[in-house]
Structures are given as C-alpha cells and as structure tokens.
Design an enzyme around this catalytic site. Structure first.
Site, PDB file in Angstrom:
ATOM      1  N   SER A 114       0.832  -1.191   0.000  1.00 36.12           N
ATOM      2  CA  SER A 114       0.000   0.000   0.000  1.00 36.12           C
ATOM      3  C   SER A 114       0.875   1.252   0.000  1.00 36.12           C
ATOM      4  CB  SER A 114      -0.930  -0.073   1.211  1.00 36.12           C
ATOM      5  OG  SER A 114      -2.040   0.742   1.059  1.00 36.12           O
ATOM      6  N   ASP A 125      -9.348  -6.712  -3.512  1.00 33.23           N
ATOM      7  CA  ASP A 125      -8.820  -5.409  -3.117  1.00 33.23           C
ATOM      8  C   ASP A 125      -9.560  -4.313  -3.887  1.00 33.23           C
ATOM      9  OD1 ASP A 125      -7.398  -3.129  -2.540  1.00 33.23           O
ATOM     10  OD2 ASP A 125      -5.426  -4.000  -2.947  1.00 33.23           O
ATOM     11  N   HIS A 151      -7.176  -5.921   0.531  1.00 30.94           N
ATOM     12  CA  HIS A 151      -6.073  -4.965   0.586  1.00 30.94           C
ATOM     13  C   HIS A 151      -5.203  -5.288   1.793  1.00 30.94           C
ATOM     14  CE1 HIS A 151      -4.086  -1.322  -0.653  1.00 30.94           C
ATOM     15  NE2 HIS A 151      -4.133  -0.837   0.578  1.00 30.94           N
TER      16      HIS A 151
END
Length: 343
Positions: free
Chosen positions: A53, A139, A171
């Site tokens: 991320s 995600d 995610h």
C-alpha cells in the site's frame, strides 16, 4: 484498508496505502523481543525494497530514485512511480481508484526528465532489475488497473516483472502467517490466502530461495530514527521515534548478506499494531536461511502534517514537494539507515 484510506483522503490527510510454499504448514518462529541498540555496518551484498500500500508506493520510489543502490522491489497493492503528482485528489481518484486516468506515458517521461536533471538515478538502471508485484481480486482500495499500470511502468523500462493477480486477497500484505481471512481489508492488514508470496517474491528477486527457518537465530534491533531523519527529528517528517532491523546471527558475525527494506502500510506501524507486521510478514524466517537482513523503518501518525493514519509519503503531505525524488525527507532518512548498515 479501504475505509481507512478513504476516510483519511476525505480529510485531505492520508491517501496512502497504506505460489505454493516450501512445506505444507509454515512455521511461525515468532520475532524475538526488541533489543535496544543501533544500526552497525554489516557486509551487505545487495539492497532490495518491499512494501504494501503506501509502503508499496515508497518501495517503488526508493527503487526508482536510488536505482544505483536498489537491485529490485517486491510490491503489494500499489501503483506506478510518481502516480499522485503531489496531489491528494489525484492520489485518491487515479492511484487508488480508476475514476481518473493514469497517464503512464507522462509518468515515464517525468522519470526520464528527473533522471536527466540528477534528481533520481538513471532510469536505465531499472533494465533487468527483478520486480515482483501482487494484487488481490478482493482489493477494492487499490483497483487492479492501478496495479496493472505499475507492472507496465516497470516493463517499459526493461525490468523483469513477475505479476500475480490471481489471488482473492483483500487490501493487505499476504503471508502464510497472516491472522486475517484472505478477502478481508481490515487491521492489521495481514492476510492468509493459502499461498506463500514471500517464497515467490524472494525467489524472483534473488534468483532462488532456501526454505524458511523454523526457529529464529537473530536479533530484532530497536534503534532511534531521529539520527537518520533530516534535521534530527523523525516526528517532523511523520516517522516514529524507533525503527527496527532483524539481523540473523550469520550477518552479525560478518557473513555477506542482502538487505531488504520492508515498508508497512497505513495503520500498520509498530505504534498502531505492535509487532504484528514485524512478526507476521514472514520475512525473518527467510532472512535466517537466505542471508538477509530486514530493515523495518516506521512511519507514524501526524495530524499536523496531514497524515493521521501513519502512511508513508507518496503524495507530498507535510509540504514535502520532493517526496518521491532523492531530496525527499523520508527517502533521505531511509537511505541513511541503508548506508549505516553498509548498503
């Protein structure tokens, strides 16, 4: 992390993002308690970056900007270099969602221009570098086309890209030790999906990988990050007071070892989830058997700087307009750590 990121972005704060195994049941060797200490020079043979991320974006920034130092990168759930263009709305609409187009040709030209200006290392260094990318079908925080653009960006510069987008992961950083279900996207953003991404990632980056250790023999060093931050204040650039480094015994005894910079995502720092990323990322187990030191720098939350969820800086929060080039403050801090370790 979907609600986390969108909530932060709405506040113009955090847009940040945050193969089968060798054996049927992975061994959780449990990271040792932190030992206060300092980063000491080791015999480092190569430097790599990995992250999820916002940490995935920063891993790419480090690799591209310092391609003379970093030999490759492993990235979970992030987009191409320079995607946000210093704008939080672009970060949300184009670099997480697909509500705004990513002009990949423009991003690639920006990288070339910056290299010519000396703001980043020559982009020709990326040719032949191994890059491993992972995106989960569940995600919805970083949409698949965003990850596709990352793979294309690296491919266009000649990197050797391995891209896995068949997993049902949400995610997260996916690991055989992840405490969360595969499709989830919630704290601590460590999921298990029945695969072993760390084996696949390290195998691609290193050209081969040995089976993980069942018991760790190294130390988890806790060190102060102020010493590496520009101006001597980690808090001033939204980094935590302390960072960590897992150092296998062989590496501390003088053996030649690789260095992996492992970057957590938003709401995933030590100050937020304790040692869960350090313990469950499934890197230390491979570190012991593959001569690899793992550096775990730490971001921290800062409302003052516009980063309440402790994301890494990939859109220019805190007024750092140089966040994704060599002059970026967090970039400089991490590079100072890398150099202290001998990278």
């Amino acid at each position: 992390m979907k609600s986390v990121l969108r909530r932060a972005l709405t506040a113009l704060a955090c847009a940040g993002l945050v193969a089968t195994g060798l054996g049927t049941t992975p061994a959780d060797a449990a990271v040792p308690p932190p030992t206060p200490g300092s980063l000491t020079r080791l015999s480092i043979s190569g430097v790599y970056a990995s992250g999820v991320s916002s940490g995935g974006y920063l891993a790419t920034q480090l690799h591209v900007a310092y391609s003379s130092t970093f030999r490759g990168a492993g990235i979970f759930a992030a987009g191409p270099y320079g995607c946000a263009k210093g704008d939080v709305n672009t970060a949300q609409l184009a670099c997480m969602n697909n509500l705004q187009a990513i002009n990949l040709g423009q991003l690639e030209q920006t990288a070339r221009d910056r290299a010519q200006q000396g703001r980043i290392d020559p982009v020709g260094n990326l040719s032949g570098d191994p890059v491993w990318i992972y995106h989960g079908r569940s995600d919805s925080t970083v949409k698949e086309p965003v990850n596709d653009a990352l793979a294309t960006f690296y491919g266009d510069f000649g990197s050797r890209v391995s891209y896995n987008k068949t997993s049902q992961a949400g995610h997260s950083w996916v690991s055989p030790l992840g405490p969360n279900p595969c499709t989830s996207s919630y704290s601590p953003y460590l999921n298990t999906c029945g695969d072993n991404p760390q084996q696949a990632m390290l195998g691609h980056l290193f050209g081969g990988v040995s089976a993980p250790a069942s018991a760790l023999n190294g130390k988890l060093i806790q060190f102060g990050q102020n010493a590496y931050a520009p101006g001597g204040s980690a808090a001033a650039i939204s980094m935590g007071t302390n960072g960590f480094a897992y150092v296998p015994k062989g590496c501390s005894d003088g053996a030649g070892c690789r260095l992996m910079v492992a970057l957590h995502g938003c709401l995933q720092s030590y100050g937020t989830v304790g040692n869960q990323f350090l313990d469950k990322a499934y890197l230390n187990e491979y570190a012991d058997t593959n001569a690899m030191v793992v550096l775990y720098p730490q971001a921290t939350a800062s409302w003052t700087l516009g980063n309440p969820n402790g994301c890494w800086n990939w859109w220019g929060y805190g007024g750092d307009a140089s966040y994704d080039v060599k002059a970026g403050k967090q970039m400089q801090a991490i590079m100072a750590m890398v150099k202290a370790l001998g990278g």
